[in-house]
Design an enzyme around this catalytic site. Structure first.
Site, PDB file in Angstrom:
ATOM      1  CD  GLU A 113      -3.201  -0.484   2.682  1.00  0.00           C
ATOM      2  OE1 GLU A 113      -3.019  -0.016   3.039  1.00  0.00           O
ATOM      3  OE2 GLU A 113      -4.032  -2.139   2.360  1.00  0.00           O
ATOM      4  N   PRO A 114       0.489   2.210  -0.351  1.00  0.00           N
ATOM      5  CG  PRO A 114      -1.503   4.486  -1.149  1.00  0.00           C
ATOM      6  CD  PRO A 114      -0.947   2.879  -0.451  1.00  0.00           C
ATOM      7  CB  THR A 117       4.207  -6.669 -11.111  1.00  0.00           C
ATOM      8  OG1 THR A 117       5.227  -6.141 -10.019  1.00  0.00           O
ATOM      9  CG2 THR A 117       4.985  -7.128 -12.412  1.00  0.00           C
ATOM     10  CD  GLU A 127       8.618 -19.836   1.863  1.00  0.00           C
ATOM     11  OE1 GLU A 127       8.875 -21.157   1.947  1.00  0.00           O
ATOM     12  OE2 GLU A 127       8.711 -19.080   2.990  1.00  0.00           O
ATOM     13  NE  ARG A 166      37.427   2.227 -26.014  1.00  0.00           N
ATOM     14  CZ  ARG A 166      37.265   2.871 -26.525  1.00  0.00           C
ATOM     15  NH1 ARG A 166      36.684   3.225 -27.470  1.00  0.00           N
ATOM     16  NH2 ARG A 166      37.204   4.400 -25.688  1.00  0.00           N
ATOM     17  CG  HIS A 223      29.984  -1.274 -21.942  1.00  0.00           C
ATOM     18  ND1 HIS A 223      29.806  -2.890 -20.898  1.00  0.00           N
ATOM     19  CD2 HIS A 223      29.611  -1.959 -23.360  1.00  0.00           C
ATOM     20  CE1 HIS A 223      29.938  -3.172 -22.009  1.00  0.00           C
ATOM     21  NE2 HIS A 223      29.234  -3.432 -22.771  1.00  0.00           N
ATOM     22  N   GLY A 231      32.829   4.992 -21.275  1.00  0.00           N
ATOM     23  CA  GLY A 231      31.956   6.165 -21.327  1.00  0.00           C
ATOM     24  C   GLY A 231      30.734   6.047 -22.265  1.00  0.00           C
ATOM     25  CD  GLU A 236       8.234 -11.127  -4.998  1.00  0.00           C
ATOM     26  OE1 GLU A 236       7.402 -11.181  -4.205  1.00  0.00           O
ATOM     27  OE2 GLU A 236       7.609 -11.333  -6.285  1.00  0.00           O
ATOM     28  CD  GLU A 264      18.192  -2.734   4.293  1.00  0.00           C
ATOM     29  OE1 GLU A 264      17.072  -3.488   3.561  1.00  0.00           O
ATOM     30  OE2 GLU A 264      19.204  -3.108   4.241  1.00  0.00           O
TER      31      GLU A 264
HETATM   32  C1  LIG Z   1       8.516  -1.522  -9.789  1.00  0.00           C
HETATM   33  C2  LIG Z   1       8.310  -2.574  -8.442  1.00  0.00           C
HETATM   34  C3  LIG Z   1       7.242  -3.411  -8.271  1.00  0.00           C
HETATM   35  C4  LIG Z   1       6.162  -4.094  -6.665  1.00  0.00           C
HETATM   36  N1  LIG Z   1       5.805  -4.925  -7.489  1.00  0.00           N
HETATM   37  C5  LIG Z   1       4.876  -5.943  -6.576  1.00  0.00           C
HETATM   38  C6  LIG Z   1       3.767  -6.384  -6.360  1.00  0.00           C
HETATM   39  O1  LIG Z   1       3.067  -6.486  -8.112  1.00  0.00           O
HETATM   40  N2  LIG Z   1       2.594  -7.009  -5.130  1.00  0.00           N
HETATM   41  C7  LIG Z   1       3.141  -5.852  -4.217  1.00  0.00           C
HETATM   42  O2  LIG Z   1       2.145  -5.793  -2.966  1.00  0.00           O
HETATM   43  N3  LIG Z   1       4.585  -5.493  -4.603  1.00  0.00           N
HETATM   44  C8  LIG Z   1       5.042  -4.616  -4.894  1.00  0.00           C
HETATM   45  N4  LIG Z   1       6.072  -3.943  -5.151  1.00  0.00           N
HETATM   46  C9  LIG Z   1       6.529  -3.351  -3.979  1.00  0.00           C
HETATM   47  C10 LIG Z   1       7.595  -3.917  -3.214  1.00  0.00           C
HETATM   48  O3  LIG Z   1       7.009  -5.478  -2.630  1.00  0.00           O
HETATM   49  C11 LIG Z   1       7.587  -2.958  -2.023  1.00  0.00           C
HETATM   50  O4  LIG Z   1       8.112  -1.851  -2.756  1.00  0.00           O
HETATM   51  C12 LIG Z   1       9.456  -3.707  -0.992  1.00  0.00           C
HETATM   52  O5  LIG Z   1       8.354  -4.964  -0.485  1.00  0.00           O
HETATM   53  C13 LIG Z   1       9.395  -2.758   0.243  1.00  0.00           C
HETATM   54  O6  LIG Z   1       8.661  -1.783   0.519  1.00  0.00           O
HETATM   55  P1  LIG Z   1       8.842  -0.247   0.777  1.00  0.00           P
HETATM   56  O7  LIG Z   1       8.644  -0.048  -0.538  1.00  0.00           O
HETATM   57  O8  LIG Z   1       7.615  -0.437   1.685  1.00  0.00           O
HETATM   58  O9  LIG Z   1       9.635  -0.127   1.500  1.00  0.00           O
HETATM   59  P2  LIG Z   1       9.674  -0.042   2.985  1.00  0.00           P
HETATM   60  O10 LIG Z   1       8.959  -0.790   3.729  1.00  0.00           O
HETATM   61  O11 LIG Z   1       8.698   1.701   3.502  1.00  0.00           O
HETATM   62  O12 LIG Z   1      11.476   0.232   3.710  1.00  0.00           O
HETATM   63  C14 LIG Z   1      12.531   1.594   3.087  1.00  0.00           C
HETATM   64  C15 LIG Z   1      13.785   1.454   4.067  1.00  0.00           C
HETATM   65  O13 LIG Z   1      13.847   0.923   5.157  1.00  0.00           O
HETATM   66  C16 LIG Z   1      13.813  -0.520   4.985  1.00  0.00           C
HETATM   67  N5  LIG Z   1      13.307  -1.639   6.670  1.00  0.00           N
HETATM   68  C17 LIG Z   1      12.358  -1.687   6.347  1.00  0.00           C
HETATM   69  N6  LIG Z   1      11.805  -2.067   7.805  1.00  0.00           N
HETATM   70  C18 LIG Z   1      13.373  -2.271   8.144  1.00  0.00           C
HETATM   71  C19 LIG Z   1      13.347  -3.153   9.485  1.00  0.00           C
HETATM   72  N7  LIG Z   1      12.403  -3.469  10.654  1.00  0.00           N
HETATM   73  N8  LIG Z   1      14.865  -2.986   9.427  1.00  0.00           N
HETATM   74  C20 LIG Z   1      15.326  -2.855   8.720  1.00  0.00           C
HETATM   75  N9  LIG Z   1      15.152  -2.079   7.704  1.00  0.00           N
HETATM   76  C21 LIG Z   1      13.596  -1.833   7.609  1.00  0.00           C
HETATM   77  C22 LIG Z   1      13.962  -1.692   4.130  1.00  0.00           C
HETATM   78  O14 LIG Z   1      14.946  -2.707   4.302  1.00  0.00           O
HETATM   79  C23 LIG Z   1      14.267   0.005   2.993  1.00  0.00           C
HETATM   80  O15 LIG Z   1      15.497  -0.106   2.857  1.00  0.00           O
HETATM   81  C24 LIG Z   1       7.054  -3.381  -5.874  1.00  0.00           C
HETATM   82  C25 LIG Z   1       8.095  -2.734  -5.926  1.00  0.00           C
HETATM   83  C26 LIG Z   1       7.979  -2.063  -6.828  1.00  0.00           C
HETATM   84  C27 LIG Z   1       9.521  -1.111  -7.021  1.00  0.00           C
END
Ligand SMILES: Cc1cc2nc3c(=O)[nH]c(=O)nc-3n(C[C@H](O)[C@H](O)[C@H](O)COP(=O)(O)OP(=O)(O)OC[C@H]3O[C@@H](n4cnc5c(N)ncnc54)[C@H](O)[C@@H]3O)c2cc1C
Length: 401
Positions: free
Chosen positions: A131-132, A162, A256, A284, A354, A356, A379, A383
């Site tokens: 979610e956002p 995705t 998983e 090269r 590569h 430049g 996935e 961390e």
């Molecule tokens: C191109 C793309 C495609 C995606 N496709 C899907 C999809 O099909 N379905 C879906 O459900 N999601 C999807 N995602 C979402 C993706 O799974 C999440 O972006 C990912 O799980 C990380 O969550 P977040 O972006 O909210 O980061 P956050 O959870 O906000 O984490 C931000 C940072 O804090 C760190 N962090 C968070 N908690 C902890 C902790 N307890 N200890 C230490 N560090 C921590 C994280 O490692 C990261 O570095 C997609 C994301 C992208 C970019």
């Protein structure tokens, strides 16, 4: 056939499937990938070709029209596809996770209804937890389902789907209050709903809007979207498995196997980066000889190839563990973590080789450089993998003092 990333002990059928996919990648994906990626164009012709090869049903049991293959066969195919273009493996991955969840957790009726059309590639899956306000912390999901007669009414906003636009079936994880009073552990009050919809953007079903594609730095071609539910009515028989409160476990099971898949993608992208680097290093010349003859560049190639080998071995090990019916969260977490980090490093080294020209959009490595970071996040971030690995290690090596 490349010397690196060989897999021993494959059956004739597995070898044939993987080599067919490799040929397809060399002929149909690599020649067009970079151009399509720069235009952010959905690779329809490639998807049609994969459909014809039966790739959408690779792991779906034969009784539903699939090929009934193992996770290992699937992962090796994904590795090949990602070697050609990582986005194409993304098109298959969420479909595969949803099909896997249906196979493992769906009711008989749900399997009969969805799996044959998923095997044919006519119904394509997306899965939605994020979610956002959350990605790693799935327990904080705030989208809700409220029971109303024979239906549930879903409300909330989802992020980062995705295949959000191109799919016609989305497995959505939401919080369901029914039968789960206030104070119930978050993971016990979540439910996966199987939401059918029309592919496309805008209001694709009453109460369900897919606003548009998110503009990304890489991983282009495949659509990544938000999903907005505003009074979306879903029949009770579209609760995955028919019982509420099991969604968290079902999704974690899906993720998983998804982690093995992301590890395989990291292996494929790293292999391609190595191929590009080792070729360029022999073309090269500087200071009177090909740069491959400078020891510093040979060392880079040696490190890159070693990482390609190591990541492949860990990915294969994680897939085989799952195929043998054993728990593989430790191995899948390690494989995903290592393969995605190594992928980023191998791509960066190929980019450096590569010079430049790596910075020019004319060279394929530029695309790989923008694609590799996605694997560090999808996935579960590094961390999160390390948290899973650490917890499992403490279970295995419990101090008995
Ligand atoms: C191109 C793309 C495609 C995606 N496709 C899907 C999809 O099909 N379905 C879906 O459900 N999601 C999807 N995602 C979402 C993706 O799974 C999440 O972006 C990912 O799980 C990380 O969550 P977040 O972006 O909210 O980061 P956050 O959870 O906000 O984490 C931000 C940072 O804090 C760190 N962090 C968070 N908690 C902890 C902790 N307890 N200890 C230490 N560090 C921590 C994280 O490692 C990261 O570095 C997609 C994301 C992208 C970019």
């Amino acid at each position: 056939m490349s010397r690196l990333a060989q897999t021993h002990g494959l059956s004739d059928v597995q070898q044939e499937i993987v080599s067919t996919v490799r040929d397809f990648v060399d002929k149909e994906i690599i020649p067009v990938a970079t151009e399509l990626e720069h235009r952010d164009e959905y690779p329809q012709a490639i998807v049609d070709g994969l459909k014809e090869l039966g790739l959408f049903g690779l792991m779906i049991p034969e009784e539903y029209g699939g090929l009934g293959e193992s996770l290992l066969t699937y992962a090796l195919c994904v590795e090949e596809i990602a070697r050609g273009w990582m986005s194409v493996s993304g098109i298959i991955n969420t479909h595969f996770i949803v099909a896997y969840m249906l196979k493992q957790h769906g009711t008989r009726e749900q399997r009969d209804h969805f799996l044959p059309r998923m095997a044919a590639g006519d119904v394509r899956g997306a899965f939605s937890m994020s979610e956002p306000a959350l990605g790693s912390d799935v327990s904080a999901i705030s989208s809700k389902a409220v029971k109303d007669g024979d239906e549930y009414v879903l409300t909330g906003q989802k992020m980062w789907l995705t295949n959000g636009g191109t799919s016609s079936l989305v497995a959505v994880l939401v919080r369901s209050d029914e039968g789960h009073p206030e104070g119930t552990a978050p993971h016990r009050s979540m439910t996966t709903f199987l939401v059918e919809k029309e592919p496309g953007f805008g209001e694709v079903r009453p109460g369900l809007t897919i606003p548009g594609k998110i503009d990304k730095m890489g991983y282009k071609g495949v659509d990544t979207t938000e999903l907005i539910m505003d009074g979306l009515r879903v029949p009770a028989d579209r609760v995955l498995g028919g019982v509420t409160g099991r969604g968290f476990y079902q999704m974690m099971d899906g993720v998983e196997v998804g982690r093995v898949n992301v590890a395989a993608r990291g292996c494929g992208v790293a292999q391609r980066a190595f191929e590009l680097g080792v070729r360029y290093a022999q073309q090269r010349s500087t200071f009177g000889k090909p740069i491959a003859q400078h020891q510093a560049i040979q060392f880079k190639l040696a490190e890159m190839a070693t990482k390609v080998e190591a990541a492949h071995a860990m990915m294969v090990n994680a897939a085989r563990k799952k195929d043998s019916g054993q728990r593989n969260d430790l191995e899948a977490g390690m494989a995903k973590y290592l393969a995605s980090e190594y992928c980023k490093e191998v791509v960066e080294d190929a980019f450096r080789i590569h010079g430049g020209y790596g910075f020019s959009k004319e060279y394929e490595i530029e695309r790989l450089y923008r694609e590799a970071p996605m694997l560090l996040i999808g996935e579960g971030t590094a961390e999160i993998q390390k948290m899973i690995i650490g917890r499992r290690l403490l279970e295995e090596y419990r101090f008995q003092g």
